[in-house]
Design a protein around this motif. Structure first.
Motif, PDB file in Angstrom:
ATOM      1  N   LEU A   1       0.827  -1.214   0.000  1.00  0.00           N
ATOM      2  CA  LEU A   1       0.000   0.000   0.000  1.00  0.00           C
ATOM      3  C   LEU A   1       0.855   1.255   0.000  1.00  0.00           C
ATOM      4  CD1 LEU A   1      -2.934  -0.661   2.477  1.00  0.00           C
ATOM      5  CD2 LEU A   1      -3.001  -0.401  -0.013  1.00  0.00           C
ATOM      6  N   VAL A   2       0.494   2.173  -0.910  1.00  0.00           N
ATOM      7  CA  VAL A   2       1.179   3.461  -0.983  1.00  0.00           C
ATOM      8  C   VAL A   2       0.113   4.536  -1.048  1.00  0.00           C
ATOM      9  CG1 VAL A   2       2.704   4.939  -2.344  1.00  0.00           C
ATOM     10  CG2 VAL A   2       3.123   2.473  -2.245  1.00  0.00           C
ATOM     11  N   ARG A   3       0.313   5.603  -0.317  1.00  0.00           N
ATOM     12  CA  ARG A   3      -0.581   6.749  -0.468  1.00  0.00           C
ATOM     13  C   ARG A   3       0.228   8.032  -0.418  1.00  0.00           C
ATOM     14  NH1 ARG A   3      -5.695   8.704  -2.176  1.00  0.00           N
ATOM     15  NH2 ARG A   3      -5.240  10.896  -1.893  1.00  0.00           N
ATOM     16  N   ARG A   4       0.080   8.805  -1.477  1.00  0.00           N
ATOM     17  CA  ARG A   4       0.776  10.094  -1.536  1.00  0.00           C
ATOM     18  C   ARG A   4      -0.245  11.207  -1.413  1.00  0.00           C
ATOM     19  NH1 ARG A   4       2.409   7.624  -6.018  1.00  0.00           N
ATOM     20  NH2 ARG A   4       4.263   6.332  -5.747  1.00  0.00           N
ATOM     21  N   PHE A   5       0.081  12.244  -0.665  1.00  0.00           N
ATOM     22  CA  PHE A   5      -0.682  13.487  -0.683  1.00  0.00           C
ATOM     23  C   PHE A   5       0.243  14.532  -1.264  1.00  0.00           C
ATOM     24  CE2 PHE A   5      -2.554  11.110   2.869  1.00  0.00           C
ATOM     25  CZ  PHE A   5      -3.887  11.111   2.499  1.00  0.00           C
ATOM     26  N   ASP A   6       0.025  14.851  -2.532  1.00  0.00           N
ATOM     27  CA  ASP A   6       0.955  15.718  -3.259  1.00  0.00           C
ATOM     28  C   ASP A   6       2.359  15.147  -3.149  1.00  0.00           C
ATOM     29  OD1 ASP A   6      -1.125  17.410  -4.037  1.00  0.00           O
ATOM     30  OD2 ASP A   6      -1.024  18.478  -2.132  1.00  0.00           O
ATOM     31  N   SER A   7       3.266  15.895  -2.518  1.00  0.00           N
ATOM     32  CA  SER A   7       4.642  15.397  -2.483  1.00  0.00           C
ATOM     33  C   SER A   7       4.893  14.508  -1.263  1.00  0.00           C
ATOM     34  CB  SER A   7       5.607  16.581  -2.478  1.00  0.00           C
ATOM     35  OG  SER A   7       5.367  17.353  -1.320  1.00  0.00           O
ATOM     36  N   LEU A   8       3.945  14.555  -0.313  1.00  0.00           N
ATOM     37  CA  LEU A   8       4.152  13.792   0.922  1.00  0.00           C
ATOM     38  C   LEU A   8       3.745  12.326   0.732  1.00  0.00           C
ATOM     39  CD1 LEU A   8       4.564  14.127   4.163  1.00  0.00           C
ATOM     40  CD2 LEU A   8       2.076  13.916   4.154  1.00  0.00           C
TER      41      LEU A   8
ATOM     42  N   ALA B   1     -10.425   0.580   4.800  1.00  0.00           N
ATOM     43  CA  ALA B   1     -11.882   0.698   4.911  1.00  0.00           C
ATOM     44  C   ALA B   1     -12.517   1.180   3.608  1.00  0.00           C
ATOM     45  CB  ALA B   1     -12.225   1.657   6.045  1.00  0.00           C
ATOM     46  N   GLY B   2     -11.691   1.443   2.611  1.00  0.00           N
ATOM     47  CA  GLY B   2     -12.247   1.884   1.333  1.00  0.00           C
ATOM     48  C   GLY B   2     -12.720   3.314   1.354  1.00  0.00           C
ATOM     49  N   LEU B   3     -12.137   4.145   2.192  1.00  0.00           N
ATOM     50  CA  LEU B   3     -12.492   5.551   2.204  1.00  0.00           C
ATOM     51  C   LEU B   3     -11.532   6.352   1.358  1.00  0.00           C
ATOM     52  CD1 LEU B   3     -13.360   6.149   5.956  1.00  0.00           C
ATOM     53  CD2 LEU B   3     -14.907   6.229   4.015  1.00  0.00           C
ATOM     54  N   LEU B   4     -10.371   5.762   1.120  1.00  0.00           N
ATOM     55  CA  LEU B   4      -9.316   6.490   0.437  1.00  0.00           C
ATOM     56  C   LEU B   4      -8.778   5.593  -0.658  1.00  0.00           C
ATOM     57  CD1 LEU B   4      -8.116   9.252   1.156  1.00  0.00           C
ATOM     58  CD2 LEU B   4      -6.337   8.088   2.440  1.00  0.00           C
ATOM     59  N   GLU B   5      -8.573   6.189  -1.808  1.00  0.00           N
ATOM     60  CA  GLU B   5      -8.032   5.427  -2.937  1.00  0.00           C
ATOM     61  C   GLU B   5      -6.525   5.290  -2.751  1.00  0.00           C
ATOM     62  OE1 GLU B   5      -9.057   3.564  -6.362  1.00  0.00           O
ATOM     63  OE2 GLU B   5     -10.256   5.376  -6.233  1.00  0.00           O
ATOM     64  N   PRO B   6      -5.982   4.053  -2.749  1.00  0.00           N
ATOM     65  CA  PRO B   6      -4.528   3.927  -2.622  1.00  0.00           C
ATOM     66  C   PRO B   6      -3.843   4.489  -3.861  1.00  0.00           C
ATOM     67  CG  PRO B   6      -5.640   1.813  -2.304  1.00  0.00           C
ATOM     68  CD  PRO B   6      -6.643   2.762  -2.862  1.00  0.00           C
ATOM     69  N   SER B   7      -2.674   5.103  -3.650  1.00  0.00           N
ATOM     70  CA  SER B   7      -1.885   5.538  -4.810  1.00  0.00           C
ATOM     71  C   SER B   7      -1.204   4.339  -5.444  1.00  0.00           C
ATOM     72  CB  SER B   7      -0.835   6.565  -4.382  1.00  0.00           C
ATOM     73  OG  SER B   7      -1.408   7.578  -3.615  1.00  0.00           O
ATOM     74  N   GLY B   8      -1.036   3.287  -4.649  1.00  0.00           N
ATOM     75  CA  GLY B   8      -0.448   2.069  -5.189  1.00  0.00           C
ATOM     76  C   GLY B   8      -0.753   0.910  -4.259  1.00  0.00           C
TER      77      GLY B   8
ATOM     78  N   GLY C   1     -10.823 -11.891  -0.127  1.00  0.00           N
ATOM     79  CA  GLY C   1     -10.539 -12.116  -1.538  1.00  0.00           C
ATOM     80  C   GLY C   1     -11.084 -11.062  -2.467  1.00  0.00           C
ATOM     81  N   GLN C   2     -11.854 -10.086  -1.932  1.00  0.00           N
ATOM     82  CA  GLN C   2     -12.392  -9.049  -2.815  1.00  0.00           C
ATOM     83  C   GLN C   2     -11.651  -7.746  -2.629  1.00  0.00           C
ATOM     84  OE1 GLN C   2     -16.495  -8.579  -3.632  1.00  0.00           O
ATOM     85  NE2 GLN C   2     -17.036 -10.329  -2.369  1.00  0.00           N
ATOM     86  N   GLU C   3     -11.355  -7.106  -3.745  1.00  0.00           N
ATOM     87  CA  GLU C   3     -10.595  -5.873  -3.654  1.00  0.00           C
ATOM     88  C   GLU C   3     -11.453  -4.749  -3.076  1.00  0.00           C
ATOM     89  OE1 GLU C   3      -8.554  -4.778  -7.198  1.00  0.00           O
ATOM     90  OE2 GLU C   3      -7.742  -2.955  -6.298  1.00  0.00           O
ATOM     91  N   ILE C   4     -10.839  -3.964  -2.221  1.00  0.00           N
ATOM     92  CA  ILE C   4     -11.545  -2.839  -1.603  1.00  0.00           C
ATOM     93  C   ILE C   4     -11.032  -1.537  -2.199  1.00  0.00           C
ATOM     94  CG2 ILE C   4     -11.926  -1.561   0.544  1.00  0.00           C
ATOM     95  CD1 ILE C   4     -13.269  -4.164   0.759  1.00  0.00           C
ATOM     96  N   THR C   5     -11.958  -0.760  -2.773  1.00  0.00           N
ATOM     97  CA  THR C   5     -11.661   0.605  -3.219  1.00  0.00           C
ATOM     98  C   THR C   5     -12.848   1.442  -2.758  1.00  0.00           C
ATOM     99  OG1 THR C   5     -12.864   0.530  -5.294  1.00  0.00           O
ATOM    100  CG2 THR C   5     -10.619  -0.345  -5.338  1.00  0.00           C
ATOM    101  N   PRO C   6     -12.780   2.766  -2.906  1.00  0.00           N
ATOM    102  CA  PRO C   6     -13.944   3.558  -2.500  1.00  0.00           C
ATOM    103  C   PRO C   6     -15.228   3.163  -3.236  1.00  0.00           C
ATOM    104  CG  PRO C   6     -12.051   4.980  -2.714  1.00  0.00           C
ATOM    105  CD  PRO C   6     -11.619   3.618  -3.194  1.00  0.00           C
TER     106      PRO C   6
END
Lengths: 392, 318, 417
Positions: free
Chosen positions: B11-18, B52-59, B66-71
């Motif tokens: 799991l990767v999550r970027r907020f702009d450059s952070l 929890a599927g509230l935030l889209e992973p950047s990667g 077995g089921q993928e979680i996205t928003p």
């Protein structure tokens, strides 16, 4: 007193930073005054009549032209439904239908052309407008009537006789002296009849200064919520100056609003307000009253939302009742009596007295007294309730 | 691992450059309680929001059963129960009304709904106040109601985001007991905290997260074992600044010492043989003119693990 | 909604085995929203009470058949001939029998000179005077020039105008008598056909070529049926502005995130909020309709038409409120947009000032509440039926659909992380 001024100035600065507040104080009332003034202009001097012509013939158009010169305001319609609707709404006093076949009937030797005047069943203006239409019809048919009288009196339908009658009637009409109506009017036109803005400006001023005053209650609620009021209570300033200060901020904002409307009325639309001294005193008292009522609401309401929820219906309702949406002269006497339970009615009476009656401060003394008394009462109640709320 | 309830991969999550979360992978099995331990700002809440599927992973991917979680994966979200860090309840409604609403959104109906609500109210100990508005609750009661709403639909995976932050000790205990009771129901639990004791008490396995990276993972014993058979010894020492600094250098030269963490008045040392190190420390102090005012020997714990992995304390001052 | 396969559940987990369909979730959210809103009494004040109260004020203000002239026109007769007497008598006969309904009342007063006639107006005995000078009838019946004088007040130009029309009528009628007689005499002389005086009188009294028939419009129109829906729509927009605030508040409080963390798509949340607002609006408008109809006897016109307009305009206002919800970034912005939007709609839509002409009458066609007002007026004052107002309903719905779509898209975007 300098504390009051400090708070007042502070509140003014906060207010001027709020674009919405500026919109509702300045842009809205000016927009409304302009729109209302333009829509209604001066009081009409003629009864209006809607004309629906279903006959394309020349006689029909000659007849409607005759109506125009018969002291009637003629508005053309293309649908019977629209005509009926606007009569019921009171936009026009009556409707007149020129039916198909009008021209043919009017030009035939023994035909009869009937036009139908429609009028609301509740209208008592029928007789007045009927006489105007009948007069126009008689003028339109002057020559035809004369021919008809001659042929009927001689008991003949011989076309040659009719031709002779036509020529004779033309000659007779030409040689007959004109009958005219001289008109003289006594007195001068009221300023508010002459200029639509003379009533639009003071009524919208009354409405909006009051509404903005009520919404000032939000400031007080907000300052209570933030604990500023309690802090004020703890300083040597005390609660009275606190309320006065917030109220003062709104007072002169109301003053700015009033001055702006009056300036626009006088400079842009040429309203002659009459006695400016009386105008100024009335505007000052009215803005003070609006601010005081706002402080009262602010001391009673729990949230800013409540202030809005109460103020908007109250401001509009009292404006309607008190003659800010339509003149009190058109409502029945019992409504006029009820209206004087609102300060608006007193203020509007005073405005009419100044603008149309040429009254000075002395002439509106009663109204000023009533409005001042209400202001003092509201402000006192506001202090009382705020002190009670804060000490809980 | 097909029977993992939750499986997070890279799991990767970027907020702009952070980069808030940087390649985190972990899994939770059925009935397992997994603790995500890390200081404030480590990336715990961001990780949880993706799970929890509230935030889209950047990667990377999150799969639950077995089921993928996205928003957008609404169906799969039914298997998750989220207990957010904030009291996410309607304050003008009662606990029961809040529970009913959220349970119905999850598809519970009829008698099952009523039974389940009574059950969770019992678990969190709010049965007698269920009809009162949330507004009128104490902070601890609000927290418990918050948890109840998250588990009312019997999720396969329950996510608790710092459920004890800002709670008085008594309520905290009640909350921990509620969570403890869950492990017996077979629910998989993902628990984030920056309280080491909570992680130690509740969690079967613990992941240590710092600066967006998962730096260690395992059971408490496994994590502690990473330190070897080392013990943490804290010395309170006083003396001239130069002397104390020299003394700390001496400590690192002692046999079996693996780390030396300077403290404001002294140092904390992890080592193999405590008694030998204590003796060495005293003799070094004598030579340098440093006074040792006290010695504290503790068995290795997660705090020490965290310290040894990141070189900093779990709780900065708090 | 992704994933068609049902989720594999761990055996230990019971409870929900499937998430409910989106629509029923939206309805759940709508129900909760309504439930919470109705607990707030200020909503009841704004949505149900205020429009009815304001309509009652308007109803009271215009209960006296407003717009009728109430004036006395005096025929000041200095001519004092049989003809001038007959003119006065004919006019006083047109007076309405019941003195209360207003209208123009005619009186005849013998005077000696024009000053006496003016004095009648000055003293307030008359609102206008038609002065018949001595020798007037003699001149007219000889075909000589003749003049009547109308004296009116500058402050009541309409009454003066009416008096002028009446005077015109007197002139025309008497002049027509002379012209008719003179024409008949000349034709008789030219053709040699003898003229019988009885026949001439009959011909003179026969009906004119153009006859004005009088028809009374039945009128069940009450100004309340204009103001009540107008006010209701304005307050509705105002209340619906709170949708924006409620979404933002829920976002801040975390309840929105909690809902979205469950098996509830963002669309269901937005739809739910929209449905709640729509139901509230519908309830408000229908209450105003029913209360004014049954408690105050107001006739709004074809019920099917009224319901159609209500359904459409509430949808349009809901759509506009969704735009505010989508655009507002914080609660303060939401409040501002709502206040400004409400006032603009009220002014442009004709709620306060509904005129037949002028810039305002053009502007209202572009607002949903203005279109609705026109439809309500067509139904009540125009006695149109529901088919007639379908074009307006279509325009209102189109405004609703377009604004709703814009609103939904922008809200959804706002809800996505």
């Amino acid at each position: 007193m300098s504390n009051v001024l400090t708070i007042g100035w502070f509140e003014t600065k906060r207010y001027l930073g709020d674009k919405v507040a500026l919109f509702t104080t300045v842009v809205m009332p000016v927009l409304l005054v302009v729109l209302i003034g333009l829509s209604f202009g001066s009081t009409p001097d003629r009864l209006s009549i809607g004309v629906l012509t279903e006959d394309p013939g020349p006689a029909a158009s000659e007849f409607t032209q005759q109506l125009e010169s018969a002291n009637l305001d003629v508005i053309d319609y293309t649908s019977q439904d629209d005509l009926a609707r606007d009569i019921r709404l009171g936009f026009i006093t009556a409707g007149l239908t020129v039916p198909a076949g009008f021209s043919a009937a009017a030009d035939s030797p023994d035909g009869q052309a009937t036009v139908t005047m429609s009028i609301d069943q509740t209208s008592a203006n029928g007789g007045a407008i009927a006489s105007a239409i009948q007069s126009a019809a008689a003028q339109f048919a002057e020559q035809r009537n004369a021919v008809r009288v001659a042929t009927n009196a001689l008991g003949t339908s011989d076309p040659a006789v009719a031709d002779a009658a036509n020529t004779s009637a033309q000659q007779v009409i030409a040689s007959t002296g004109e009958t005219t109506v001289d008109e003289t009017t006594l007195g001068a036109l009221n300023e508010s009849d002459r200029n639509g803005f003379a009533s639009a400006v003071p009524t919208q001023l009354t409405l909006f200064v009051f509404l903005n005053g009520l919404l000032a209650g939000m400031t007080l609620v907000e300052s209570r919520r933030l604990g500023v009021s309690k802090r004020m209570l703890a300083t040597p300033t005390g609660i009275g100056p606190h309320i006065l200060g917030i109220g003062l901020g709104r007072w002169w904002l109301g003053g700015i609003q009033a001055a702006l409307l009056l300036a626009i009325g006088a400079l842009l639309f040429g309203v002659d307000f009459g006695n400016w001294g009386a105008v100024a005193v009335l505007a000052v008292v009215w803005t003070a009253l609006a601010a005081a009522v706002g402080m009262l609401i602010g001391s009673l309401a729990r949230t800013a939302d409540q202030v809005v929820a109460i103020s908007v219906p109250l401001g509009i309702g009292m404006g309607m009742l008190g003659g800010s949406m339509w003149p009190l002269s058109v409502v029945p006497p019992f409504m006029r009596a009820i209206a004087h339970a609102t300060p608006h009615a007193w203020a509007n009476d005073a405005w009419i007295a100044i603008i149309d009656g040429g009254a000075g401060v002395g002439g509106i003394a009663t109204e000023l007294l009533v409005l001042s008394a209400v202001t003092v009462a509201m402000a006192s109640l506001a202090v009382f309730f705020l002190r009670r709320t804060l000490s809980k | 691992m097909a029977d993992l309830v939750l499986d997070c991969r890279d799991l990767v999550r970027r907020f702009d450059s952070l980069v808030a979360v940087d390649g985190v992978s972990f899994g939770i099995g059925p009935g397992e309680t997994y603790g995500l331990l890390g200081p404030n700002g480590a990336g715990k809440t961001t990780t949880i929001s993706m799970v929890a599927g509230l935030l889209e992973p950047s990667g990377g991917t999150v799969t639950v059963l077995g089921q993928e979680i996205t928003p957008r994966s609404t169906t799969a979200k039914g298997a998750i129960g989220l207990v957010p860090q904030d009291i996410a309840l309607y304050p003008d409604l009662s606990a029961r009304e809040n529970l009913t609403f959220f349970a119905k959104l999850q598809g519970l109906r009829g008698s099952e709904l009523a039974t389940r609500i009574d059950e969770v109210l019992d678990i969190v100990g709010l049965a007698d106040r269920a009809g009162d508005k949330i507004d009128t609750y104490s902070g601890g009661m609000k927290r418990r109601a918050n948890i109840a709403v998250g588990m009312v639909h019997q999720p396969t995976l329950l996510i608790l985001d710092e459920p004890t932050v800002g709670v008085d000790p008594q309520s905290r205990n009640a909350i921990l007991e509620s969570v403890d009771a869950l492990s017996t129901t077979g629910m998989a639990v993902l628990y984030t905290t920056h309280y080491m004791e909570e992680a130690e008490r509740l969690c079967d396995r613990i992941g240590i997260i710092d600066s967006g990276k998962l730096i260690a993972e395992g059971t408490r014993e496994e994590l502690v074992a990473r330190l070897g058979d080392s013990t943490a010894v804290t010395f309170r020492a006083d003396g001239p600044v130069e002397a104390v600094r020299g003394w700390r250098d001496d400590l690192s030269q002692l046999r079996t010492v693996s780390t030396v963490q300077p403290q404001e008045y002294g140092a904390t040392v992890t080592c193999g043989h405590a008694s030998e190190v204590v003796a060495g420390a005293f003799s070094a102090a004598e030579k340098r003119g440093v006074t040792i005012g006290g010695v504290d020997v503790t068995a290795p714990d997660l705090e020490a693990v965290f310290l040894s992995l990141t070189g900093k304390a779990l709780r900065d001052g708090s | 909604m992704t994933g068609s396969a049902p989720p594999k559940l761990h055996p230990a987990a019971g409870g929900a085995t499937h998430s409910p369909p989106m629509l029923s979730q939206a309805l759940l959210i709508a129900r909760l929203d309504l439930h919470r809103r109705l607990r707030d009494r200020s909503i009841l004040l704004q949505v149900f009470l205020a429009p009815i109260l304001l309509a009652v004020i308007v109803g009271g203000a215009f209960s006296g058949g407003g717009g009728n002239l109430d004036a006395t026109i005096v025929i000041a007769d200095a001519d004092r001939t049989a003809v001038s007497g007959a003119v006065g008598a004919a006019l006083t006969q047109t007076n309405t029998t019941d003195g209360e309904s207003g209208g123009v009342t005619f009186e005849t007063v013998p005077v000696a000179n024009p000053d006496e006639a003016s004095a009648l107006v000055d003293s307030g005995a008359a609102d206008a005077v038609i002065y018949i000078p001595a020798g007037y009838t003699a001149a007219v019946s000889e075909g000589e020039p003749a003049a009547l004088t109308v004296v009116g007040k500058a402050t009541s130009p309409i009454v003066t105008g009416v008096a002028r029309s009446v005077a015109d009528g007197i002139n025309t009628r008497l002049r027509a008598q002379y012209i008719g007689t003179e024409t008949a005499v000349r034709v008789s002389e030219q053709t040699g056909i003898p003229l019988d005086s009885a026949q001439l009188t009959e011909a003179l009294n026969a009906e004119d070529v153009v006859v004005v028939a009088d028809s009374r419009l039945t009128n069940t129109f009450n100004i309340m049926s204009f103001f009540a829906p107008g006010m209701a729509m304005i307050f509705l927009f105002f209340v619906m502005g709170t949708t924006a605030r409620s979404v933002l508040t829920e976002q801040r409080d975390g309840t929105l995130g909690r809902v979205l963390a469950g098996p509830t798509p963002a669309t269901a949340v937005v739809l739910g909020k929209a449905v709640a607002v729509y139901v509230l609006g519908l309830a408000s408008m229908l209450t105003v309709y029913l209360v004014t109809t049954f408690a105050f006897g107001v006739d709004w016109g074809d019920p099917l038409g009224v319901v159609l307009v209500i359904l459409a305009v509430v949808a349009a206002i809901t759509g506009l409120s969704l735009i505010v919800t989508g655009l507002a970034r914080n609660e303060e912005q939401a409040q501002s947009m709502t206040i400004i939007g409400t006032l603009l709609l009220a002014v442009l839509g004709g709620t306060f000032v509904y005129s037949a002409s002028g810039p305002l009458s053009q502007a209202r066609a572009f607002t949903p509440n203005g279109q609705a007002l026109m439809a309500f007026i067509d139904l009540s004052a125009g006695q149109a039926n529901w088919q007639d107002i379908l074009p307006r309903v279509g325009i209102i719905l189109a405004i609703g659909v377009v604004s709703g779509a814009i609103g939904l898209i922008s809200i959804r975007r706002g809800l996505q992380p």
